[in-house]
Enzyme design. Structure first.
Site, PDB file in Angstrom:
ATOM      1  CB  THR A 211      -0.977  -0.010   1.198  1.00  0.00           C
ATOM      2  OG1 THR A 211      -1.929   1.033   1.050  1.00  0.00           O
ATOM      3  CG2 THR A 211      -0.251   0.143   2.518  1.00  0.00           C
ATOM      4  CG  ASN A 212      -0.527   4.608  -1.319  1.00  0.00           C
ATOM      5  OD1 ASN A 212      -1.280   5.291  -0.647  1.00  0.00           O
ATOM      6  ND2 ASN A 212      -0.935   3.986  -2.433  1.00  0.00           N
ATOM      7  CD  GLU A 213       3.134   6.436   4.958  1.00  0.00           C
ATOM      8  OE1 GLU A 213       2.342   6.998   5.735  1.00  0.00           O
ATOM      9  OE2 GLU A 213       3.854   5.495   5.304  1.00  0.00           O
TER      10      GLU A 213
END
Length: 406
Positions: A211-213
């Site tokens: 995933t990412n932030e």
């Protein structure tokens, strides 16, 4: 929508009157100027002084308590009111409203109110289900008044049933939507908007993912701003944030799920805002069991995810397509390239390396790029304020290109 609005809360004589203090506070927190009128029965459950201190206004209880000789108090309050909220609304007050009876401060003011009314019934289930009460509610609906559905739960009588007054926050939200619905000058009335939000997750195995932030805050704020501008909003979100009220929400996880959800409504959309941070790649093989640690390195082969923005750019006809570019350097160069490659109408770019902008922040700083137009730099603001700025700029462009009438 409630900011600056003149809201009168009418409190009648039910046990749920104790919630009116919190209701007044929440309306004030939403930006409204609040006044209160009470029946004498309501004062048996909560004192006028409590609501006077909270509202910073005199509380009307006696129709004939004329403190200001230059006005007729009950008519003055009725004329002042821009939104009337009757909470709790007892069976007795509902019957008076339905039949034009004015024999106390609340019913007298309400008979003269011309503003929208939100009626929040709260009573014992058997009183609510009584044919007379149901007929009165239907009659009030025929007058154009908004009736809020009572909650089901533990009643004062000690058993479960329908008739509980909804929580104050839910009433404030219903009032907000009522004002949006009754407004006739909002620029996006009748328009459909799809907004994506959050960082997608690509499973490696049942307990791990890529995933990412992204928190989804920017996308959620855009959905709320579109709602308040009158649009019919669908939010496709991969975020764990609380869902905004008044919008249709589709919860997704992966990029492919997001693409399916977005494209399902794409043909009927007028504006599409791709604010989500979509994972560019996903594991080519997703294990159906937890991958156990072994000696040595673990290699995960990745394959490309669908480019949702580019797909919509190829297939759009009337849609105004807005994309986002989260960059850490060469922001203008990359944003302009994305605008062209994706065939978008607008790219909103930001430098996510800045302390006050980007992922997981409540503020942002963005640059808006459009084809054949000067870039617009929006300095640091809350994401809610920036969401409105973005949509207003889109509306301006659509009006100039005569797209809002199509």
């Amino acid at each position: 929508m409630l900011k600056g609005k003149k809201v009168t809360v009418f409190v009648t004589g039910g046990i749920a009157a104790y919630k009116s203090a919190d209701l007044v506070r929440k309306f004030i927190k939403a930006g409204a100027d609040v006044r209160v009128a009470m029946t004498k029965s309501a004062t048996e459950f909560i004192t006028p002084l409590t609501l006077q201190i909270l509202s910073k206004h005199d509380v009307m209880v006696d129709t004939f308590d004329e403190k200001h000789p230059e006005v007729v108090s009950h008519i003055n309050l009725a004329d002042w009111t821009e939104l009337a909220v009757i909470a709790p609304a007892t069976a007795n007050t509902i019957a008076k409203m339905a039949n034009g009876i004015a024999d106390d401060a609340v019913s007298t003011v309400l008979l003269a109110v011309t503003a929208p009314r939100l009626i929040v019934p709260a009573m014992n289930q058997h009183m609510l289900e009584n044919p007379a009460t149901q007929a009165n509610l239907r009659k009030l609906e025929s007058f154009g008044y908004q009736i809020m559905e009572p909650d089901t739960g533990f009643l004062a009588e000690g058993y479960e049933g329908k008739g509980r007054m909804p929580e104050p926050q839910a009433i404030v939200e219903a009032a907000h939507l009522l004002l949006v619905d009754r407004s006739t000058d909002l620029p996006l009335i009748g328009k459909k908007i799809i907004v994506s939000a959050g960082g997608t997750r690509e499973k490696i195995d049942p307990v791990r993912y890529l995933t990412n932030e992204s928190s989804g805050k920017m996308g959620h704020r855009i959905a709320e701003a579109a709602r308040d501008l009158g649009a019919d909003v669908t939010l496709v979100t991969a975020s764990s944030l609380e869902h905004p009220f008044g919008v249709r929400v589709k919860a997704v996880s992966s990029a492919r799920e997001m693409q399916t959800a977005m494209m399902a409504d794409f043909d009927t959309a007028d504006i599409v805002v791709m604010a989500a941070a979509v994972s560019d790649y996903r594991p080519k093989n997703q294990a159906d069991h937890k991958i156990k640690k072994t000696s040595g390195d673990l290699q995960i082969l990745l394959e490309e995810n669908p480019d949702i923005l580019a797909t919509m750019g190829q297939e759009k006809n009337k849609q105004f397509l807005i994309g986002f570019a989260a960059e850490t350097d060469r922001v203008e160069e990359y944003a302009k390239g994305k605008l062209k490659r994706k065939n978008a109408d607008m790219i909103v770019a930001n430098d996510v390396s800045k302390e006050h902008a980007g992922f997981n922040k409540d503020t942002n700083e963005v640059i808006i790029f459009q084809v054949d137009k000067e870039a617009i730099h929006i300095e640091t603001k809350t994401k809610a304020a920036i969401a409105t700025d973005i949509l207003l700029e889109a509306i301006k462009t659509m009006q100039n290109n005569d797209l809002l009438n199509k």
